[in-house]
Design a protein around this motif. Sequence first.
Motif, PDB file in Angstrom:
ATOM      1  N   ASN A 154       0.833  -1.207   0.000  1.00 47.11           N
ATOM      2  CA  ASN A 154       0.000   0.000   0.000  1.00 47.11           C
ATOM      3  C   ASN A 154       0.863   1.251   0.000  1.00 47.11           C
ATOM      4  O   ASN A 154       0.558   2.246  -0.666  1.00 47.11           O
ATOM      5  CB  ASN A 154      -0.914   0.006   1.223  1.00 47.11           C
ATOM      6  CG  ASN A 154      -1.719  -1.270   1.376  1.00 47.11           C
ATOM      7  OD1 ASN A 154      -1.153  -2.322   1.676  1.00 47.11           O
ATOM      8  ND2 ASN A 154      -3.023  -1.201   1.202  1.00 47.11           N
ATOM      9  N   MET A 155       1.954   1.203   0.756  1.00 47.52           N
ATOM     10  CA  MET A 155       2.864   2.339   0.832  1.00 47.52           C
ATOM     11  C   MET A 155       3.545   2.577  -0.514  1.00 47.52           C
ATOM     12  O   MET A 155       3.693   3.722  -0.951  1.00 47.52           O
ATOM     13  CB  MET A 155       3.896   2.098   1.931  1.00 47.52           C
ATOM     14  CG  MET A 155       3.286   1.972   3.326  1.00 47.52           C
ATOM     15  SD  MET A 155       4.465   1.384   4.567  1.00 47.52           S
ATOM     16  CE  MET A 155       5.561   2.801   4.665  1.00 47.52           C
ATOM     17  N   VAL A 209      -9.096   6.296   0.674  1.00 48.91           N
ATOM     18  CA  VAL A 209     -10.012   5.253   0.199  1.00 48.91           C
ATOM     19  C   VAL A 209      -9.269   4.239  -0.662  1.00 48.91           C
ATOM     20  O   VAL A 209      -9.409   3.025  -0.485  1.00 48.91           O
ATOM     21  CB  VAL A 209     -11.187   5.870  -0.581  1.00 48.91           C
ATOM     22  CG1 VAL A 209     -12.027   4.781  -1.244  1.00 48.91           C
ATOM     23  CG2 VAL A 209     -12.065   6.701   0.348  1.00 48.91           C
ATOM     24  N   TYR A 210      -8.462   4.740  -1.595  1.00 47.02           N
ATOM     25  CA  TYR A 210      -7.752   3.833  -2.504  1.00 47.02           C
ATOM     26  C   TYR A 210      -6.684   3.016  -1.774  1.00 47.02           C
ATOM     27  O   TYR A 210      -6.473   1.845  -2.095  1.00 47.02           O
ATOM     28  CB  TYR A 210      -7.112   4.627  -3.640  1.00 47.02           C
ATOM     29  CG  TYR A 210      -8.087   5.130  -4.678  1.00 47.02           C
ATOM     30  CD1 TYR A 210      -9.461   4.968  -4.512  1.00 47.02           C
ATOM     31  CD2 TYR A 210      -7.646   5.782  -5.823  1.00 47.02           C
ATOM     32  CE1 TYR A 210     -10.357   5.442  -5.448  1.00 47.02           C
ATOM     33  CE2 TYR A 210      -8.542   6.256  -6.773  1.00 47.02           C
ATOM     34  CZ  TYR A 210      -9.886   6.081  -6.581  1.00 47.02           C
ATOM     35  OH  TYR A 210     -10.765   6.547  -7.518  1.00 47.02           O
ATOM     36  N   THR A 224      -8.316  -1.042  -7.754  1.00 49.12           N
ATOM     37  CA  THR A 224      -7.758   0.219  -7.249  1.00 49.12           C
ATOM     38  C   THR A 224      -6.886   0.894  -8.302  1.00 49.12           C
ATOM     39  O   THR A 224      -6.965   2.117  -8.497  1.00 49.12           O
ATOM     40  CB  THR A 224      -6.929  -0.031  -5.981  1.00 49.12           C
ATOM     41  OG1 THR A 224      -7.730  -0.708  -5.023  1.00 49.12           O
ATOM     42  CG2 THR A 224      -6.443   1.274  -5.390  1.00 49.12           C
ATOM     43  N   LEU A 225      -6.070   0.115  -8.981  1.00 48.30           N
ATOM     44  CA  LEU A 225      -5.219   0.676 -10.028  1.00 48.30           C
ATOM     45  C   LEU A 225      -6.061   1.235 -11.171  1.00 48.30           C
ATOM     46  O   LEU A 225      -5.737   2.299 -11.735  1.00 48.30           O
ATOM     47  CB  LEU A 225      -4.263  -0.402 -10.551  1.00 48.30           C
ATOM     48  CG  LEU A 225      -3.169  -0.850  -9.579  1.00 48.30           C
ATOM     49  CD1 LEU A 225      -2.384  -2.022 -10.165  1.00 48.30           C
ATOM     50  CD2 LEU A 225      -2.229   0.300  -9.252  1.00 48.30           C
ATOM     51  N   PHE A 226      -7.137   0.539 -11.508  1.00 51.75           N
ATOM     52  CA  PHE A 226      -8.028   1.022 -12.575  1.00 51.75           C
ATOM     53  C   PHE A 226      -8.680   2.338 -12.165  1.00 51.75           C
ATOM     54  O   PHE A 226      -8.722   3.300 -12.945  1.00 51.75           O
ATOM     55  CB  PHE A 226      -9.097  -0.027 -12.878  1.00 51.75           C
ATOM     56  CG  PHE A 226     -10.140   0.444 -13.856  1.00 51.75           C
ATOM     57  CD1 PHE A 226      -9.840   0.577 -15.210  1.00 51.75           C
ATOM     58  CD2 PHE A 226     -11.420   0.766 -13.411  1.00 51.75           C
ATOM     59  CE1 PHE A 226     -10.800   1.030 -16.104  1.00 51.75           C
ATOM     60  CE2 PHE A 226     -12.381   1.213 -14.295  1.00 51.75           C
ATOM     61  CZ  PHE A 226     -12.070   1.347 -15.649  1.00 51.75           C
ATOM     62  N   LEU A 227      -9.206   2.402 -10.938  1.00 48.74           N
ATOM     63  CA  LEU A 227      -9.831   3.630 -10.446  1.00 48.74           C
ATOM     64  C   LEU A 227      -8.815   4.769 -10.352  1.00 48.74           C
ATOM     65  O   LEU A 227      -9.137   5.928 -10.639  1.00 48.74           O
ATOM     66  CB  LEU A 227     -10.467   3.376  -9.082  1.00 48.74           C
ATOM     67  CG  LEU A 227     -11.676   2.434  -9.055  1.00 48.74           C
ATOM     68  CD1 LEU A 227     -12.120   2.173  -7.618  1.00 48.74           C
ATOM     69  CD2 LEU A 227     -12.822   2.997  -9.881  1.00 48.74           C
ATOM     70  N   SER A 228      -7.596   4.443  -9.960  1.00 50.73           N
ATOM     71  CA  SER A 228      -6.535   5.453  -9.873  1.00 50.73           C
ATOM     72  C   SER A 228      -6.227   6.018 -11.250  1.00 50.73           C
ATOM     73  O   SER A 228      -6.023   7.234 -11.413  1.00 50.73           O
ATOM     74  CB  SER A 228      -5.274   4.843  -9.262  1.00 50.73           C
ATOM     75  OG  SER A 228      -5.520   4.379  -7.959  1.00 50.73           O
TER      76      SER A 228
END
Length: 203
Positions: free
Chosen positions: A37-38, A141-142, A153-157
Amino acid sequence: MKKKHRIRNRHIVLILSVILLTIFSKSWREIPKYYKNMVYVSSFNAIYYLLCRRHLVWEFIPNGINWWLIRVVHTIIITPLLVLVFLNKMPNTLFKQFIYFLRWIIISTAVEYLIHKKHLILYAHGWNVLWSGILYVKMFVYSHLFTRRPILTLFLSLCSSVFFIFKFNVPLKIKHFSRYFEPLLDIYYHTYLVDLFTRKKIL
């Protein structure tokens, strides 16, 4: 000169505060659990500086600290540590998670507002603290969603990054002739010449 030293000291206090928060909350113990996550958050922070290097919508005002160093510190230390502390104390129930998200977003936005007022960060191209608040929503959130749904998450980012690029008219012309003069542009943007312009806004 004294004003520049004060701003530099404020940067140091901010950095040390985040590190001490990580230590006293014992969040550093959870680095093996949340390192992905980091890395995710740090990577998108670095992508911002890459894509927007000639169109930065926000930038830390170094004043006595090397501009490259302060970017690196915030990208690979400050932001990832904030996410680590945030994830480490995540509640279990949905309602408590909502309150937890809300508290972190409000506090983070308020702190950045104070940082902006203390002349540690400069906004440009229509960016303001409200957009920073939206960015904190996205970051928290992500970073939480990335634990369970990394591909989503990568797609939304990616989608949200495209939105910000179009919203703030970020130029992406890779083959622009100015690439041949980037070293000279860096000298202009990150020397005392840029301080002359930022100082006008500070004063």
